[in-house]
Write a protein that holds these residues in place. Structure first.
Motif, PDB file in Angstrom:
ATOM      1  N   PHE A  89      -8.499  11.455   0.663  1.00  0.00           N
ATOM      2  CA  PHE A  89      -7.105  11.840   0.650  1.00  0.00           C
ATOM      3  C   PHE A  89      -6.563  11.599   2.089  1.00  0.00           C
ATOM      4  O   PHE A  89      -5.593  11.377   2.607  1.00  0.00           O
ATOM      5  N   ASN A  90      -7.910  12.002   3.146  1.00  0.00           N
ATOM      6  CA  ASN A  90      -7.508  11.679   4.551  1.00  0.00           C
ATOM      7  C   ASN A  90      -7.222  10.113   4.770  1.00  0.00           C
ATOM      8  O   ASN A  90      -6.481   9.909   5.957  1.00  0.00           O
ATOM      9  N   LEU A  91      -7.763   9.253   4.151  1.00  0.00           N
ATOM     10  CA  LEU A  91      -7.649   8.005   4.443  1.00  0.00           C
ATOM     11  C   LEU A  91      -6.220   7.480   3.838  1.00  0.00           C
ATOM     12  O   LEU A  91      -5.169   6.873   4.388  1.00  0.00           O
ATOM     13  N   LEU A  92      -5.904   8.006   2.664  1.00  0.00           N
ATOM     14  CA  LEU A  92      -4.690   7.501   1.846  1.00  0.00           C
ATOM     15  C   LEU A  92      -3.336   8.279   2.614  1.00  0.00           C
ATOM     16  O   LEU A  92      -2.337   7.619   2.717  1.00  0.00           O
ATOM     17  N   TYR A  93      -3.484   9.449   3.099  1.00  0.00           N
ATOM     18  CA  TYR A  93      -2.557  10.358   3.744  1.00  0.00           C
ATOM     19  C   TYR A  93      -2.033   9.491   5.182  1.00  0.00           C
ATOM     20  O   TYR A  93      -0.937   9.843   5.525  1.00  0.00           O
ATOM     21  N   ALA A  94      -2.817   8.701   5.600  1.00  0.00           N
ATOM     22  CA  ALA A  94      -2.527   8.054   6.870  1.00  0.00           C
ATOM     23  C   ALA A  94      -1.747   6.893   6.403  1.00  0.00           C
ATOM     24  O   ALA A  94      -0.942   6.283   7.469  1.00  0.00           O
ATOM     25  N   ASP A  95      -1.508   6.433   5.483  1.00  0.00           N
ATOM     26  CA  ASP A  95      -0.927   5.323   4.828  1.00  0.00           C
ATOM     27  C   ASP A  95       0.544   5.531   4.323  1.00  0.00           C
ATOM     28  O   ASP A  95       0.692   5.868   2.989  1.00  0.00           O
ATOM     29  N   ARG A  96       1.708   5.691   4.909  1.00  0.00           N
ATOM     30  CA  ARG A  96       2.752   6.052   4.362  1.00  0.00           C
ATOM     31  C   ARG A  96       3.405   5.129   3.393  1.00  0.00           C
ATOM     32  O   ARG A  96       4.250   5.644   2.529  1.00  0.00           O
ATOM     33  N   CYS A  97       3.022   3.689   3.728  1.00  0.00           N
ATOM     34  CA  CYS A  97       3.448   2.807   2.544  1.00  0.00           C
ATOM     35  C   CYS A  97       2.878   3.040   1.059  1.00  0.00           C
ATOM     36  O   CYS A  97       3.605   3.036   0.072  1.00  0.00           O
ATOM     37  N   PHE A  98       1.576   3.424   1.108  1.00  0.00           N
ATOM     38  CA  PHE A  98       0.940   3.933  -0.059  1.00  0.00           C
ATOM     39  C   PHE A  98       1.774   5.181  -0.511  1.00  0.00           C
ATOM     40  O   PHE A  98       1.891   5.218  -1.717  1.00  0.00           O
ATOM     41  N   LEU A  99       1.987   6.109   0.347  1.00  0.00           N
ATOM     42  CA  LEU A  99       2.428   7.237  -0.092  1.00  0.00           C
ATOM     43  C   LEU A  99       3.837   7.262  -0.545  1.00  0.00           C
ATOM     44  O   LEU A  99       4.278   7.961  -1.660  1.00  0.00           O
ATOM     45  N   ILE A 100       4.604   6.296  -0.149  1.00  0.00           N
ATOM     46  CA  ILE A 100       5.969   5.884  -0.849  1.00  0.00           C
ATOM     47  C   ILE A 100       5.831   5.326  -2.413  1.00  0.00           C
ATOM     48  O   ILE A 100       6.468   5.766  -3.193  1.00  0.00           O
ATOM     49  N   GLU A 101       4.791   4.600  -2.592  1.00  0.00           N
ATOM     50  CA  GLU A 101       4.518   3.866  -3.815  1.00  0.00           C
ATOM     51  C   GLU A 101       4.211   5.063  -4.795  1.00  0.00           C
ATOM     52  O   GLU A 101       4.466   5.047  -5.801  1.00  0.00           O
ATOM     53  N   PHE A 102       3.284   5.934  -4.208  1.00  0.00           N
ATOM     54  CA  PHE A 102       2.654   7.130  -4.938  1.00  0.00           C
ATOM     55  C   PHE A 102       3.986   7.959  -5.489  1.00  0.00           C
ATOM     56  O   PHE A 102       4.027   8.351  -6.480  1.00  0.00           O
ATOM     57  N   ASN A 103       4.607   8.248  -4.573  1.00  0.00           N
ATOM     58  CA  ASN A 103       5.895   9.184  -4.553  1.00  0.00           C
ATOM     59  C   ASN A 103       7.025   8.502  -5.652  1.00  0.00           C
ATOM     60  O   ASN A 103       7.807   9.085  -6.365  1.00  0.00           O
ATOM     61  N   LYS A 104       7.062   7.261  -5.437  1.00  0.00           N
ATOM     62  CA  LYS A 104       7.843   6.601  -6.452  1.00  0.00           C
ATOM     63  C   LYS A 104       7.524   6.813  -7.931  1.00  0.00           C
ATOM     64  O   LYS A 104       8.447   7.058  -9.053  1.00  0.00           O
ATOM     65  N   LEU A 105       6.252   6.739  -8.321  1.00  0.00           N
ATOM     66  CA  LEU A 105       5.745   6.980  -9.455  1.00  0.00           C
ATOM     67  C   LEU A 105       6.106   8.391  -9.964  1.00  0.00           C
ATOM     68  O   LEU A 105       6.154   8.780 -11.111  1.00  0.00           O
TER      69      LEU A 105
END
Length: 212
Positions: A89-105
């Protein structure tokens, strides 16, 4: 939501690894190595069998099936998985571009939801209610993740050397597009960037300040 997603994936992987828990030494070896790496103490096969009242077959050796599928599975899910979950989580939460794709789903599912089915969650069909306040822990987390800078233009928001660091918490995937109030869908913006961002626009950057 990302916490739950990560944990579900890790538990699924553990289940997959131990699903074919046959009586051999290699089954579960990877899980055992992970437990050792995270300093999780494990009983030996002999210790577990004795505690569970399982008799060893002198010819075939200790019963590995019960050890792997019952004992090792439980330890891995209860003790190992939560530790891996936090690190991922700590690694992925720092990546806003990943978070956008996650939230698009997530938004794809939200957009199909009807207000009559979820009257306390939705403002109208496919649009969740806007959060009325943000807790202090969330504001601190966003400020630390953005390193005190606007997520888009990198304006200093710390107000250490000026008084113009007005901040706004922004939905990366807007509510109008099925976005949610989850911490993974939020970013910290300066006031101008927030005011210029439209309600149907998904904008962020993954730029980071340089060290020299």
């Amino acid at each position: 939501m990302l916490h739950d997603f990560i944990l579900d994936y890790i538990v699924g992987y553990i289940e997959f690894e131990l699903n074919d828990a046959v009586g051999n030494d290699d089954c579960g070896r990877e899980i055992i190595e992970w437990c050792q790496e995270y300093s999780i103490e494990l009983m030996t096969v002999e210790q577990y069998n004795e505690s569970a009242g399982i008799a060893d077959d002198a010819e075939d050796g200790p019963d590995m099936f019960e050890y792997n599928f019952t004992y090792l599975r439980e330890v891995a899910i209860q003790e190992l998985a939560p530790q891996i979950q936090i690190e991922v989580f700590n690694l992925l939460y720092a990546d806003r571009c990943f978070l956008i794709e996650f939230n698009k789903l997530i938004a794809n599912d939200i957009k199909d939801m009807m207000k009559e089915d979820y009257p306390f969650l939705l403002k109208r069909d496919g649009v969740v209610n806007r959060a009325t306040y943000w807790p202090a822990w969330l504001k601190r987390a966003l400020f630390c993740r953005e390193k005190g800078l606007c997520a888009i233009c990198k304006t200093d928001l710390s107000s250490l050397h000026h008084t113009t660091g007005k901040t706004a918490i922004d939905h990366m995937v807007p509510l109008n597009l099925g976005g949610v109030n989850d911490a993974t869908n939020l970013q910290l913006l300066c006031e101008p960037c927030n005011l210029s961002k439209l309600g149907d626009e998904i904008v962020t950057t993954n730029l980071h300040p340089t060290f020299w």
